[in-house]
Motif scaffolding. Structure first.
Motif, short mmCIF file in Angstrom:
data_model
loop_
_atom_site.label_atom_id
_atom_site.label_comp_id
_atom_site.label_asym_id
_atom_site.label_seq_id
_atom_site.Cartn_x
_atom_site.Cartn_y
_atom_site.Cartn_z
N ALA A 294 0.83 -1.21 0.00
CA ALA A 294 0.00 0.00 0.00
C ALA A 294 0.86 1.25 0.00
CB ALA A 294 -0.94 -0.01 1.21
N ASP A 295 1.92 1.26 0.81
CA ASP A 295 2.81 2.43 0.86
C ASP A 295 3.52 2.65 -0.48
OD1 ASP A 295 2.11 2.88 3.50
OD2 ASP A 295 3.96 2.03 4.32
N ALA A 296 3.96 1.57 -1.10
CA ALA A 296 4.64 1.69 -2.40
C ALA A 296 3.69 2.21 -3.47
CB ALA A 296 5.23 0.34 -2.81
N ALA A 297 2.47 1.70 -3.48
CA ALA A 297 1.49 2.16 -4.47
C ALA A 297 1.12 3.62 -4.24
CB ALA A 297 0.24 1.27 -4.42
N GLU A 298 0.97 3.99 -2.97
CA GLU A 298 0.67 5.39 -2.65
C GLU A 298 1.82 6.29 -3.10
OE1 GLU A 298 -0.56 8.22 1.14
OE2 GLU A 298 0.42 6.29 1.52
N HIS A 299 3.03 5.85 -2.84
CA HIS A 299 4.20 6.64 -3.24
C HIS A 299 4.23 6.85 -4.76
CE1 HIS A 299 8.50 7.29 -4.28
NE2 HIS A 299 8.31 8.24 -3.38
N ALA A 300 3.96 5.80 -5.51
CA ALA A 300 3.95 5.92 -6.98
C ALA A 300 2.89 6.91 -7.43
CB ALA A 300 3.72 4.54 -7.60
N ARG A 301 1.72 6.85 -6.84
CA ARG A 301 0.65 7.79 -7.23
C ARG A 301 1.01 9.23 -6.85
NH1 ARG A 301 -2.40 3.64 -4.89
NH2 ARG A 301 -2.79 4.95 -3.06
N LEU A 302 1.57 9.42 -5.65
CA LEU A 302 1.97 10.75 -5.22
C LEU A 302 3.06 11.32 -6.13
CD1 LEU A 302 2.02 10.18 -1.36
CD2 LEU A 302 0.61 11.89 -2.56
N ALA A 303 4.03 10.49 -6.48
CA ALA A 303 5.10 10.93 -7.37
C ALA A 303 4.55 11.35 -8.72
CB ALA A 303 6.16 9.83 -7.52
N ASP A 304 3.58 10.59 -9.23
CA ASP A 304 2.96 10.95 -10.51
C ASP A 304 2.20 12.28 -10.40
OD1 ASP A 304 3.89 8.74 -11.86
OD2 ASP A 304 2.00 7.61 -11.68
N LEU B 107 -8.92 20.23 -8.32
CA LEU B 107 -9.62 19.07 -7.80
C LEU B 107 -9.94 18.05 -8.88
CD1 LEU B 107 -12.05 20.74 -5.23
CD2 LEU B 107 -9.94 19.49 -4.77
N ASP B 108 -9.99 18.51 -10.12
CA ASP B 108 -10.27 17.58 -11.22
C ASP B 108 -8.99 17.16 -11.96
OD1 ASP B 108 -9.74 19.98 -12.47
OD2 ASP B 108 -11.51 19.94 -13.77
N ALA B 109 -7.84 17.35 -11.31
CA ALA B 109 -6.57 16.94 -11.92
C ALA B 109 -6.60 15.44 -12.19
CB ALA B 109 -5.41 17.29 -10.99
N PRO B 110 -6.08 15.03 -13.34
CA PRO B 110 -6.08 13.61 -13.67
C PRO B 110 -5.39 12.78 -12.59
CG PRO B 110 -5.42 14.91 -15.57
CD PRO B 110 -5.50 15.85 -14.39
N GLY B 111 -6.08 11.76 -12.13
CA GLY B 111 -5.51 10.84 -11.16
C GLY B 111 -5.75 11.20 -9.71
N LEU B 112 -6.17 12.43 -9.42
CA LEU B 112 -6.30 12.86 -8.03
C LEU B 112 -7.39 12.08 -7.28
CD1 LEU B 112 -5.56 14.62 -5.63
CD2 LEU B 112 -7.13 16.37 -6.52
N VAL B 113 -8.59 12.05 -7.85
CA VAL B 113 -9.69 11.37 -7.16
C VAL B 113 -9.38 9.88 -7.03
CG1 VAL B 113 -12.12 10.71 -7.33
CG2 VAL B 113 -11.43 13.08 -7.77
N GLU B 114 -8.83 9.27 -8.07
CA GLU B 114 -8.48 7.85 -8.00
C GLU B 114 -7.41 7.61 -6.92
OE1 GLU B 114 -8.31 3.86 -8.30
OE2 GLU B 114 -9.87 5.21 -9.01
N HIS B 115 -6.44 8.51 -6.82
CA HIS B 115 -5.41 8.40 -5.77
C HIS B 115 -6.05 8.44 -4.39
CE1 HIS B 115 -2.07 9.18 -3.11
NE2 HIS B 115 -2.61 10.34 -2.79
N LEU B 116 -6.93 9.40 -4.16
CA LEU B 116 -7.56 9.54 -2.86
C LEU B 116 -8.42 8.32 -2.53
CD1 LEU B 116 -8.53 13.32 -3.08
CD2 LEU B 116 -6.61 12.31 -1.84
#
Length: 125
Positions: free
Chosen positions: A55-65, A95-104
């Motif tokens: 979970a931490d690794a996946a979160e990190h990848a999404r945050l980095a993106d 708030l509508d940035a690509p990937g933001l809602v999916e990341h959250l």
């Protein structure tokens, strides 16, 4: 990971089995309640061991993106999360940035899978 035998997971499972199946049925009142609390804590620890690294690794990848950089240090996620919150609050990240809602959503789901998986399954009210 070490080569310990038995493994942490096996030790936790054995402890949980004893507490839940052998000790708990013999208790009542205060001690039954406290033992149930201990069982729930140990189950959370067991899920943390099993799920948190991925979970931490996946979160990190999404945050980095989302932020365009990987952050620094051994555990960059707290700083990256603070940066993400500031970027949203300041309007630098829409708030509508690509990937933001999916990341959250994914981050919340991963956290709930550890803390209380019944919420994910729709069982908690």
């Amino acid at each position: 990971m070490s080569n310990r035998v038995p493994t942490t997971d096996v030790l936790l499972r054995a402890t949980l089995d004893y507490l839940d199946q052998e000790l708990l049925p013999t208790l009542e009142g205060y001690h039954r309640f406290q033992t149930r609390v201990c069982i729930n804590v140990l189950r959370t620890v067991q899920r943390e061991f099993a799920l948190s690294d991925a979970a931490d690794a996946a979160e990190h990848a999404r945050l980095a993106d989302l932020l365009g950089h990987p952050g620094e240090g051994v555990d960059p996620n707290p700083a990256l999360n603070a940066e993400l919150a500031e970027a949203i609050a300041s309007g630098r990240l829409a708030l509508d940035a690509p990937g933001l809602v999916e990341h959250l959503r994914r981050t919340l789901a991963d956290s709930l899978a550890i803390d209380n998986p019944r919420w994910i399954a729709g069982e908690a009210n």
